[in-house]
Design a protein around this motif. Structure first.
Motif, PDB file in Angstrom:
ATOM      1  N   VAL A  53      30.553  42.163  -3.104  1.00 18.40           N
ATOM      2  CA  VAL A  53      30.502  40.950  -2.307  1.00 18.40           C
ATOM      3  C   VAL A  53      29.733  39.890  -3.085  1.00 18.40           C
ATOM      4  N   GLN A  90      28.848  26.360   1.481  1.00 14.51           N
ATOM      5  CA  GLN A  90      29.883  26.748   2.428  1.00 14.51           C
ATOM      6  C   GLN A  90      31.269  26.277   1.992  1.00 14.51           C
ATOM      7  N   ILE A 111      32.481  28.807  -0.419  1.00  9.38           N
ATOM      8  CA  ILE A 111      32.795  30.040   0.307  1.00  9.38           C
ATOM      9  C   ILE A 111      34.127  29.910   1.032  1.00  9.38           C
ATOM     10  N   ASP A 112      34.333  28.785   1.710  1.00  7.89           N
ATOM     11  CA  ASP A 112      35.566  28.571   2.476  1.00  7.89           C
ATOM     12  C   ASP A 112      36.784  28.532   1.560  1.00  7.89           C
ATOM     13  N   THR A 123      37.507  32.089   0.326  1.00  9.72           N
ATOM     14  CA  THR A 123      37.986  32.900   1.450  1.00  9.72           C
ATOM     15  C   THR A 123      39.429  32.566   1.792  1.00  9.72           C
ATOM     16  N   PRO A 129      41.854  37.455  -5.205  1.00  8.75           N
ATOM     17  CA  PRO A 129      41.047  37.728  -4.007  1.00  8.75           C
ATOM     18  C   PRO A 129      39.704  38.360  -4.369  1.00  8.75           C
ATOM     19  N   SER A 171      35.680  39.127  -2.289  1.00  8.30           N
ATOM     20  CA  SER A 171      34.907  39.039  -1.057  1.00  8.30           C
ATOM     21  C   SER A 171      33.708  38.122  -1.278  1.00  8.30           C
ATOM     22  N   ILE A 172      33.519  37.154  -0.390  1.00  8.00           N
ATOM     23  CA  ILE A 172      32.403  36.222  -0.516  1.00  8.00           C
ATOM     24  C   ILE A 172      31.831  35.923   0.869  1.00  8.00           C
ATOM     25  N   ARG A 173      30.509  35.880   0.945  1.00  8.75           N
ATOM     26  CA  ARG A 173      29.812  35.591   2.194  1.00  8.75           C
ATOM     27  C   ARG A 173      28.635  34.674   1.911  1.00  8.75           C
ATOM     28  N   TYR A 205      24.803  37.809   5.630  1.00  8.93           N
ATOM     29  CA  TYR A 205      25.059  39.146   5.085  1.00  8.93           C
ATOM     30  C   TYR A 205      23.814  40.012   5.221  1.00  8.93           C
TER      31      TYR A 205
END
Length: 307
Positions: A27, A33, A36-37, A40, A56, A58-60, A65
C-alpha cells in the motif's frame, strides 16, 4: 510480505509499483488527496521510453490507514519523516514487530529512527533508481538502478535475506550492505553534488555533465564531503566516485533526469538541502572542517526556494 511505502511521490511510486507487480501486498501512503484520487480512479500513469501505461496500485491517505505491516519503507521528504513515523506508530501501522527502512535522500536518518524504533528493526537504504513526478497520478520512470540496504550494525539476518530476494524478484536489484554508513555517504555524495548543482543551474544531470568545466565545480565539493564523511566513519574513494559521476551522465543511466531537488523547486516545494550539503556543513563545523562549497550551495538553494 505486507509493505507500506510511506510517501507516494516519484520514488515511492516506483518502488511501490515494482513491489506490487512482483506480487507483494503493498500500500502506498500519501497526504495529497488529488494524487490519491487520480491513482485510485485510473491507476498510476507511467511514462517509460516514450510509452505510456496505467498500472493498478493500492494507495491510501496516511490518516485513513491503520493496518499493521511487516515493513514500512520511508520515502517521505526528510522534513516530514519524524511526524509520519509517529503518526504510523500511533495508528498501529508500525508495531514492535515492524521493520522500518529509511530510503530517503540525505544524512542523519538513522539517528532519527533510533528515537522510535529498536535497532534490530531498523534498516537503512540508498537507491540509485531515478524517477520524475509529473503531477497527480503521473510519473516518468527512466534508466536503471539498485537498492543497497542493511542493518546499522551490518547484521544480515533472515529478514534482510528475505527482503533482498523480494527486491530482486521485483527487479529493484537489491544489494545487502555490510557497511551501510559508507553506502549512505556514497549516495550523499551523488545527491549533494547533482541535486544542488542541477537545481541552481536548471539542468538535467547529463546537461550539467556536458559543461566542459563540470569537474572544476565537482572536485572541490567532493573533497569537502569526503573529508567530513571520513570523520563520520565512511570509507570513500575519490577516484572511484569521480569515475562513477562521469558514467551517470549517459542517457542510458540518469543523464536525462532532473534530480528531486530540481523537481521540488519547479513545483514550489521546500527541498531537502538541509539534509544534504547543509548537513555536511553542520558536521563540518562540529569537526572544524571548512565546507565553503557546501555552505554556498545550501544558501543558493534556499535563495531559489524563497523566490
Amino acid at each position: 510480505m505486507k509493505i507500506a511505502v510511506a510517501g507516494a511521490g516519484a520514488m515511492g511510486s516506483r518502488v511501490g509499483l515494482y513491489l506490487t507487480q512482483a506480487g507483494q501486498d503493498v500500500v502506498l501512503l500519501d497526504d495529497w488527496q488529488t494524487h490519491i484520487d487520480a491513482v485510485t480512479a485510473h491507476g498510476l500513469k507511467v511514462h517509460t521510453l516514450g510509452e505510456t501505461e496505467y498500472h493498478p496500485v493500492s494507495i491510501r491517505s496516511f490518516k485513513d490507514y491503520s493496518m499493521p505491516v511487516d515493513l514500512v519503507i520511508v520515502l517521505t521528504k526528510a522534513m516530514a519523516a519524524e511526524e509520519k513515523i509517529k503518526q504510523l506508530m500511533a495508528q498501529g501501522v508500525i508495531t514492535a514487530e515492524t521493520n522500518v527502512m529509511s530510503m530517503m535522500n540525505g544524512l542523519g536518518h538513522g539517528d532519527l529512527l533510533r528515537k522510535y524504533i529498536a535497532d534490530d528493526k531498523i534498516l537503512l537504504a540508498v537507491t540509485m533508481w531515478s524517477a520524475g513526478f509529473n503531477g497527480p497520478g503521473e510519473v516518468t520512470l527512466e534508466g536503471t538502478g539498485n537498492i543497497e540496504f542493511g542493518r546499522m550494525d551490518g547484521t544480515v539476518d533472515d529478514f534482510v535475506k528475505e527482503l533482498n530476494a523480494i527486491f530482486d524478484e521485483a527487479q529493484l536489484n537489491g544489494r545487502i550492505s555490510e557497511d551501510i554508513v559508507t553506502s549512505i555517504w556514497n549516495k550523499a555524495l551523488v545527491n549533494c553534488c547533482f541535486n544542488t548543482y542541477c537545481a541552481v543551474t536548471d539542468k538535467k544531470i547529463g546537461e550539467f555533465g556536458a559543461y566542459p568545466y563540470a569537474d572544476d565545480m565537482l572536485i572541490p565539493l567532493m573533497k569537502e564531503i569526503i573529508a567530513v564523511g571520513e570523520r563520520k566513519g565512511a570509507r570513500l574513494d575519490f577516484d572511484a566516485t569521480l569515475n562513477k559521476f562521469h558514467a551517470i551522465y549517459s542517457p542510458e543511466v540518469v543523464g536525462l533526469h532532473y534530480p528531486s531537488m530540481h523537481q521540488d523547486i519547479q513545483n514550489g516545494r521546500k527541498t531537502e538541502v538541509d539534509f544534504l550539503t547543509g548537513r555536511v556543513a553542520k558536521y563540518g563545523r562540529e569537526f572544524s572542517i571548512p565546507t565553503p562549497y557546501c555552505d554556498i550551495l545550501t544558501h543558493l538553494v534556499h535563495q531559489i526556494e524563497k523566490s
